[in-house]
Design a protein around this motif. Structure first.
Motif, PDB file in Angstrom:
ATOM      1  N   VAL A  43      -8.069   2.481  -0.080  1.00 33.61           N
ATOM      2  CA  VAL A  43      -7.458   2.330   1.258  1.00 33.61           C
ATOM      3  C   VAL A  43      -8.559   2.342   2.325  1.00 33.61           C
ATOM      4  CG1 VAL A  43      -5.915   3.386   2.948  1.00 33.61           C
ATOM      5  CG2 VAL A  43      -5.270   3.365   0.535  1.00 33.61           C
ATOM      6  N   PHE A  44      -9.511   3.281   2.167  1.00 35.19           N
ATOM      7  CA  PHE A  44     -10.612   3.378   3.130  1.00 35.19           C
ATOM      8  C   PHE A  44     -11.417   2.075   3.146  1.00 35.19           C
ATOM      9  CE2 PHE A  44     -14.939   5.154   4.221  1.00 35.19           C
ATOM     10  CZ  PHE A  44     -14.637   5.409   5.547  1.00 35.19           C
ATOM     11  N   ALA A  45     -11.754   1.569   1.958  1.00 37.04           N
ATOM     12  CA  ALA A  45     -12.545   0.329   1.884  1.00 37.04           C
ATOM     13  C   ALA A  45     -11.770  -0.838   2.495  1.00 37.04           C
ATOM     14  CB  ALA A  45     -12.912   0.031   0.419  1.00 37.04           C
ATOM     15  N   GLY A  46     -10.451  -0.896   2.218  1.00 41.30           N
ATOM     16  CA  GLY A  46      -9.625  -1.981   2.764  1.00 41.30           C
ATOM     17  C   GLY A  46      -9.668  -1.991   4.281  1.00 41.30           C
ATOM     18  N   ARG A  47      -9.581  -0.819   4.872  1.00 43.90           N
ATOM     19  CA  ARG A  47      -9.612  -0.712   6.341  1.00 43.90           C
ATOM     20  C   ARG A  47     -11.017  -1.003   6.883  1.00 43.90           C
ATOM     21  NH1 ARG A  47      -7.846  -0.373  11.084  1.00 43.90           N
ATOM     22  NH2 ARG A  47      -7.992  -2.549  10.594  1.00 43.90           N
ATOM     23  N   TRP A  48     -12.022  -0.552   6.133  1.00 43.41           N
ATOM     24  CA  TRP A  48     -13.408  -0.626   6.591  1.00 43.41           C
ATOM     25  C   TRP A  48     -13.931  -2.070   6.634  1.00 43.41           C
ATOM     26  CZ3 TRP A  48     -18.000   2.505   4.016  1.00 43.41           C
ATOM     27  CH2 TRP A  48     -18.956   2.759   4.991  1.00 43.41           C
ATOM     28  N   ILE A  49     -13.329  -2.935   5.774  1.00 38.72           N
ATOM     29  CA  ILE A  49     -13.784  -4.335   5.714  1.00 38.72           C
ATOM     30  C   ILE A  49     -13.847  -4.931   7.132  1.00 38.72           C
ATOM     31  CG2 ILE A  49     -13.071  -6.675   4.992  1.00 38.72           C
ATOM     32  CD1 ILE A  49     -11.983  -5.404   2.412  1.00 38.72           C
ATOM     33  N   ALA A 101     -16.535  -4.113  -3.713  1.00 39.91           N
ATOM     34  CA  ALA A 101     -16.428  -2.704  -4.139  1.00 39.91           C
ATOM     35  C   ALA A 101     -14.953  -2.339  -4.268  1.00 39.91           C
ATOM     36  CB  ALA A 101     -17.120  -1.798  -3.126  1.00 39.91           C
ATOM     37  N   LYS A 102     -14.145  -2.805  -3.292  1.00 39.07           N
ATOM     38  CA  LYS A 102     -12.709  -2.502  -3.333  1.00 39.07           C
ATOM     39  C   LYS A 102     -12.066  -3.101  -4.582  1.00 39.07           C
ATOM     40  CE  LYS A 102      -8.487  -3.762  -0.986  1.00 39.07           C
ATOM     41  NZ  LYS A 102      -7.850  -4.414   0.144  1.00 39.07           N
ATOM     42  N   MET A 103     -12.425  -4.344  -4.904  1.00 41.96           N
ATOM     43  CA  MET A 103     -11.813  -4.995  -6.072  1.00 41.96           C
ATOM     44  C   MET A 103     -12.169  -4.251  -7.375  1.00 41.96           C
ATOM     45  SD  MET A 103      -9.865  -7.418  -5.160  1.00 41.96           S
ATOM     46  CE  MET A 103      -9.476  -6.354  -3.823  1.00 41.96           C
ATOM     47  N   ILE A 104     -13.438  -3.802  -7.467  1.00 43.02           N
ATOM     48  CA  ILE A 104     -13.847  -3.066  -8.680  1.00 43.02           C
ATOM     49  C   ILE A 104     -13.060  -1.747  -8.761  1.00 43.02           C
ATOM     50  CG2 ILE A 104     -15.784  -1.813  -9.745  1.00 43.02           C
ATOM     51  CD1 ILE A 104     -17.591  -4.065  -8.606  1.00 43.02           C
ATOM     52  N   MET A 105     -12.880  -1.114  -7.590  1.00 40.60           N
ATOM     53  CA  MET A 105     -12.137   0.157  -7.594  1.00 40.60           C
ATOM     54  C   MET A 105     -10.659  -0.070  -7.937  1.00 40.60           C
ATOM     55  SD  MET A 105     -13.744   2.563  -4.609  1.00 40.60           S
ATOM     56  CE  MET A 105     -13.586   1.456  -3.229  1.00 40.60           C
ATOM     57  N   ILE A 165       0.850  -1.210   0.000  1.00 39.15           N
ATOM     58  CA  ILE A 165       0.000   0.000   0.000  1.00 39.15           C
ATOM     59  C   ILE A 165       0.882   1.255   0.000  1.00 39.15           C
ATOM     60  CG2 ILE A 165      -1.707   1.311   1.343  1.00 39.15           C
ATOM     61  CD1 ILE A 165      -2.576  -1.487   2.510  1.00 39.15           C
ATOM     62  N   ALA A 166       1.950   1.214   0.808  1.00 37.12           N
ATOM     63  CA  ALA A 166       2.851   2.379   0.869  1.00 37.12           C
ATOM     64  C   ALA A 166       3.454   2.647  -0.512  1.00 37.12           C
ATOM     65  CB  ALA A 166       3.950   2.131   1.904  1.00 37.12           C
ATOM     66  N   LEU A 167       3.861   1.573  -1.211  1.00 45.30           N
ATOM     67  CA  LEU A 167       4.450   1.756  -2.546  1.00 45.30           C
ATOM     68  C   LEU A 167       3.428   2.310  -3.532  1.00 45.30           C
ATOM     69  CD1 LEU A 167       6.691  -1.409  -3.087  1.00 45.30           C
ATOM     70  CD2 LEU A 167       7.412   0.950  -2.775  1.00 45.30           C
ATOM     71  N   VAL A 168       2.211   1.730  -3.510  1.00 47.21           N
ATOM     72  CA  VAL A 168       1.170   2.196  -4.442  1.00 47.21           C
ATOM     73  C   VAL A 168       0.865   3.667  -4.175  1.00 47.21           C
ATOM     74  CG1 VAL A 168      -1.304   2.048  -4.959  1.00 47.21           C
ATOM     75  CG2 VAL A 168       0.064  -0.023  -4.902  1.00 47.21           C
ATOM     76  N   MET A 169       0.603   3.997  -2.915  1.00 47.99           N
ATOM     77  CA  MET A 169       0.193   5.365  -2.619  1.00 47.99           C
ATOM     78  C   MET A 169       1.338   6.346  -2.877  1.00 47.99           C
ATOM     79  SD  MET A 169      -2.885   4.904  -2.138  1.00 47.99           S
ATOM     80  CE  MET A 169      -3.487   6.548  -1.800  1.00 47.99           C
ATOM     81  N   GLU A 199     -14.328 -16.244   4.898  1.00 48.93           N
ATOM     82  CA  GLU A 199     -15.664 -15.696   5.132  1.00 48.93           C
ATOM     83  C   GLU A 199     -15.627 -14.175   5.320  1.00 48.93           C
ATOM     84  OE1 GLU A 199     -17.697 -17.823   8.132  1.00 48.93           O
ATOM     85  OE2 GLU A 199     -19.640 -16.939   7.609  1.00 48.93           O
ATOM     86  N   ARG A 200     -14.547 -13.720   5.962  1.00 48.02           N
ATOM     87  CA  ARG A 200     -14.430 -12.300   6.322  1.00 48.02           C
ATOM     88  C   ARG A 200     -14.532 -11.373   5.101  1.00 48.02           C
ATOM     89  NH1 ARG A 200     -11.278  -9.664  10.866  1.00 48.02           N
ATOM     90  NH2 ARG A 200     -10.407  -7.825   9.861  1.00 48.02           N
ATOM     91  N   SER A 201     -13.839 -11.714   4.030  1.00 46.09           N
ATOM     92  CA  SER A 201     -13.878 -10.836   2.858  1.00 46.09           C
ATOM     93  C   SER A 201     -14.927 -11.274   1.845  1.00 46.09           C
ATOM     94  CB  SER A 201     -12.515 -10.819   2.170  1.00 46.09           C
ATOM     95  OG  SER A 201     -11.571 -10.195   2.987  1.00 46.09           O
TER      96      SER A 201
END
Ligand code: HEM
Length: 160
Positions: free
Chosen positions: A151-157, A107-111, A42-46, A97-99
């Motif tokens: 990033v928000f969606a990843g954390r929100w999961i 939604a995250k994958m589509i984004m 995530i750090a590299l992408v952002m 099950e979690r994801s």
């Protein structure tokens, strides 16, 4: 799509009983290690995308041409995405099950797909229009918003 979602519980059930999933879930250091890889990705992408998009928006690094900014920053994006895919898949295998039952995950994958496609198109379009322009700036803004939303969606999961 409907039948894919219907067969999801059976798939999740099967997956979480495989020896691989049980190993990921029970060996105490695997999940923290994989999460660390995900966070470094995530750090590299952002890092790379923020610098590239800010350059497209003329908001910094003006000593670099747009093409040079793409060449300097985007290889980090293309390096980090497979790392994120691999570490993300391992997290899913460890706790399917979690994801897989969470709409935010899809939604995250589509984004992720949309944002990666936009960055790829911008990189290619710069070859034909090295001076950029309004359309480039518009998509740089869309791209920034999407990566932040990812990033928000990843954390929100974890909370849905
Ligand atoms: C490429 C495919 C990707 C897959 C399959 C994937 C999958 C996952 C999974 C399964 C989790 C754990 C969620 C949970 O259980 O709480 C996660 C967390 C997360 N992901 Fe991804 N991810 C991917 C890409 C990305 C990208 C590109 C970003 C952002 C640039 C990102 C940002 C995050 C964040 C911020 C978290 C929360 C990390 C934490 O709290 O430790 N992911 N991801």
């Amino acid at each position: 799509m409907g039948s894919v979602l219907q067969s999801m519980p059976a798939f999740i059930n099967w997956l979480q009983q495989t020896p691989f999933s049980l190993t990921v879930a029970t060996v105490i250091w695997i999940v923290p290690l994989v999460q660390t890889v995900h966070i470094l990705g995530i750090a590299l992408v952002m890092g790379s995308i923020v610098l590239f998009d800010l350059r497209l928006l003329n908001a910094g690094m003006r000593s670099l041409s747009l093409a040079a900014a793409g060449q300097r920053f985007l290889p980090w994006l293309w390096f980090a995405l497979p790392l994120l895919l691999l570490s993300g898949l391992l997290l899913i295998i460890g706790e399917p099950e979690r994801s897989l039952t969470n709409p935010l995950f899809y939604a995250k994958m589509i984004m992720v797909l949309t944002a990666a496609l936009i960055s790829w198109c911008l990189q290619r379009a710069l070859r034909k229009r090295p001076a950029g322009g309004l359309v480039f700036r518009f998509f740089a803004l869309v791209s920034l918003a999407l990566w932040v939303a990812i990033v928000f969606a990843g954390r929100w999961i974890a909370y849905v």
